[in-house]
Design a protein around this motif. Structure first.
Motif, PDB file in Angstrom:
ATOM      1  N   ARG A  80       7.124   2.783   5.627  1.00  0.00           N
ATOM      2  CA  ARG A  80       6.127   2.514   4.599  1.00  0.00           C
ATOM      3  C   ARG A  80       5.694   3.826   3.966  1.00  0.00           C
ATOM      4  O   ARG A  80       5.627   4.861   4.640  1.00  0.00           O
ATOM      5  N   PRO A  83      -0.772   5.029   3.564  1.00  0.00           N
ATOM      6  CA  PRO A  83      -2.035   4.948   2.816  1.00  0.00           C
ATOM      7  C   PRO A  83      -2.573   6.310   2.414  1.00  0.00           C
ATOM      8  O   PRO A  83      -3.192   6.443   1.348  1.00  0.00           O
ATOM      9  N   TYR A  90      -4.030   0.913  -2.270  1.00  0.00           N
ATOM     10  CA  TYR A  90      -2.989   0.471  -1.337  1.00  0.00           C
ATOM     11  C   TYR A  90      -3.395   0.819   0.096  1.00  0.00           C
ATOM     12  O   TYR A  90      -2.793   1.689   0.740  1.00  0.00           O
ATOM     13  N   PRO A  91      -4.444   0.170   0.612  1.00  0.00           N
ATOM     14  CA  PRO A  91      -4.956   0.530   1.945  1.00  0.00           C
ATOM     15  C   PRO A  91      -3.958   0.293   3.080  1.00  0.00           C
ATOM     16  O   PRO A  91      -4.111   0.869   4.156  1.00  0.00           O
ATOM     17  N   GLN A  92      -2.945  -0.529   2.849  1.00  0.00           N
ATOM     18  CA  GLN A  92      -1.921  -0.772   3.869  1.00  0.00           C
ATOM     19  C   GLN A  92      -0.649   0.034   3.604  1.00  0.00           C
ATOM     20  O   GLN A  92       0.345  -0.139   4.320  1.00  0.00           O
ATOM     21  N   GLY A  93      -0.671   0.874   2.587  1.00  0.00           N
ATOM     22  CA  GLY A  93       0.550   1.564   2.206  1.00  0.00           C
ATOM     23  C   GLY A  93       1.485   0.635   1.453  1.00  0.00           C
ATOM     24  O   GLY A  93       1.112  -0.478   1.044  1.00  0.00           O
TER      25      GLY A  93
END
Length: 493
Positions: A80, A83, A90-93
């Motif tokens: 990924r 983040p 995009y807090p989760q990447g």
């Protein structure tokens, strides 16, 4: 010596103004996203794709980048974009998937736009990908240099090429020595090679060999960084190229952009030097974005003239002139020397060459073969029979590489397989020596039961002084240039 700031056409400078990136935005809460965000996939190879995202998409709530795809470089997909780099939207990447999954990804994620963002690809292949996207209902986009180049507060000299394996490295070294000899502080910024922990590699500085070890650099990275360190030039690289630029500017009079593959520069150049290859005539207008580099170039250096047919050199020159009438065209040789010719003469050798030159660069040999033959090697062994693991897989994917050993060193497994392949040939009694055409000292990363002899290659202008004159003109150096011309007239380095 010193230099003045940027020079050139004011209108052009306005057109190439620095795009907005996260490093200049308010670090507070992200803007409210619109009801429908344009859904984007970025096609890449762990380099240009991340830069385009950072510059164009990272803080724009009108877009949602749902995935990157990966090709060319092994073991990128399945990770990924973290983040820490992708920002507050995009807090989760962002997931990275294999390009082979593109068609399914377009359907599953209802993608609106696909952005092509990697290099050294035939025009025809780019359009096959475009057709796949268009048929799936997605627009296909190629970002221009205008929208992706950052502007530096220092003069920038950029070295790029029409294909990988043309001779960027020795040209960059040549220009660096020229600038250092003029009393300028030079910092090289290398095109991205982030094969490890992306967040940790956001901004890397290399000044010593210890820095290479500390950052756990791969063979591929060492090939690009070591020659600069040997010359006393600091190198920056990583993922976030605005942060890299701002840090490099603090210790540089001149930024030297050291391009990768045939990609466009990430920074607006005051002087753009492009390498063309007469051993692959026609490629200067057949590959993306190499043709764009030719069209943008201030100087085109036709390299390897000492190894090419005169007819091919002339054909490349005509081709370049047809698409760029304003560029200065120079011819250069790429002389190869072997550290210890007596250790190679009459011996059976395996030749190790730069990996990307043989893989997506599609060459069948490099400096190692030229050096081994010149030194009188009795036989250049085909290591294919002894190939193991990832090396065997490389030959299967790139059959043009058979006959030499590609220095595939993107990770520990590939380094192990490279070692094992050489060891098997030595233990079979076939290989007596290894000739290394890579730009690094392989003994620092490999342990094999045979001597490793280096083949080195440099740049030599056929008519000396052309690059010195281009530097003076573009950067308005405070010198008459007499010293530079005298230093480099007839130089073989």
């Amino acid at each position: 010596m010193g230099c003045v700031g940027h020079v050139g056409d004011p209108a052009a400078e306005t057109a190439m103004s620095t795009p907005t990136t996260t490093s200049t935005t308010n670090p507070g809460s992200p803007a409210t996203a619109p009801a429908h965000r344009t859904r984007v996939v970025v096609l890449g190879a762990a380099g240009r794709d991340f830069h385009d995202f950072n510059v164009v998409f990272r803080d724009d709530p009108a877009y949602e980048v749902v995935a990157f795809t990966a090709t060319q470089i092994p073991d990128i997909d399945g990770r990924r974009y973290p983040p820490d780099l992708s920002g507050s939207l995009y807090p989760q990447g962002i997931p990275i998937v294999a390009e082979s999954e593109l068609a399914a990804l377009l359907e599953r994620e209802h993608v609106d736009v696909v952005v092509f963002a990697y290099s050294d690809v035939r025009h025809e292949q780019v359009m096959h990908l475009a057709s796949t996207c268009i048929a799936a209902g997605a627009d296909f986009r190629l970002h221009s240099a205008r929208h992706t180049m950052l502007r530096s507060t220092r003069p920038v000299v950029a070295v790029t090429a029409v294909r990988t394996g043309v001779g960027k490295s020795q040209t960059t070294r040549y220009l660096a020595r020229m600038l250092v000899d003029l009393g300028l502080r030079v910092v090289a910024v290398r095109h991205p090679m982030p094969y490890g922990d992306l967040a940790a590699q956001a901004c890397q500085r290399f000044a010593t060999y210890a820095d290479l070890d500390r950052h756990e650099c791969t063979i591929e990275e060492r090939e690009e960084y070591e020659p600069h360190l040997d010359a006393g030039v600091v190198v920056y690289a990583g993922v976030d190229y605005e942060r890299i630029l701002r840090e490099a500017e603090q210790e540089a009079d001149v930024i030297l952009w050291d391009g990768g593959n045939n990609d466009l520069p990430f920074y607006v150049p005051d002087l753009h030097v492009v390498l063309a290859d007469p051993l692959r005539p026609g490629d200067e207008t057949a590959y993306h974005p190499g043709e764009a580099n030719v069209r943008m170039a201030d100087v085109v250096v036709i390299a390897k003239c000492d190894s090419a047919r005169t007819a091919d050199v002339e054909a490349v020159e005509r081709s370049v002139r047809a698409v760029n009438q304003r560029a200065m065209i120079l011819r250069a040789d790429s002389p190869v020397t072997v550290d210890d010719p007596a250790a190679v003469a009459g011996r059976r050798v395996i030749v190790v060459e730069d990996g990307p030159t043989l893989t997506h660069g599609s060459m069948t040999y490099g400096a190692g073969v030229v050096g081994a033959r010149a030194a009188g090697a009795a036989q250049l062994l085909d290591p294919t029979t002894y190939a193991v693991g990832s090396i065997a897989a490389t030959y299967a994917k790139y059959p043009n590489a058979r006959g030499v050993l590609p220095a595939m060193g993107y990770g520990a497994e590939q380094v192990h397989d490279l070692e094992a392949t050489i060891r098997a040939a030595v233990e079979a009694g076939e290989c007596e020596d290894v000739v290394s055409g890579t730009p690094i000292d392989l003994t620092r990363v490999l342990s094999v039961p045979a001597p490793i002899v280096r083949a080195r290659y440099e740049l030599r202008e056929v008519v000396p002084g052309g690059l010195a004159a281009a530097l003076r003109s573009a950067l308005a150096l405070e010198t008459t240039g007499a010293d530079a011309d005298a230093t480099y007239a007839g130089s073989s380095s």
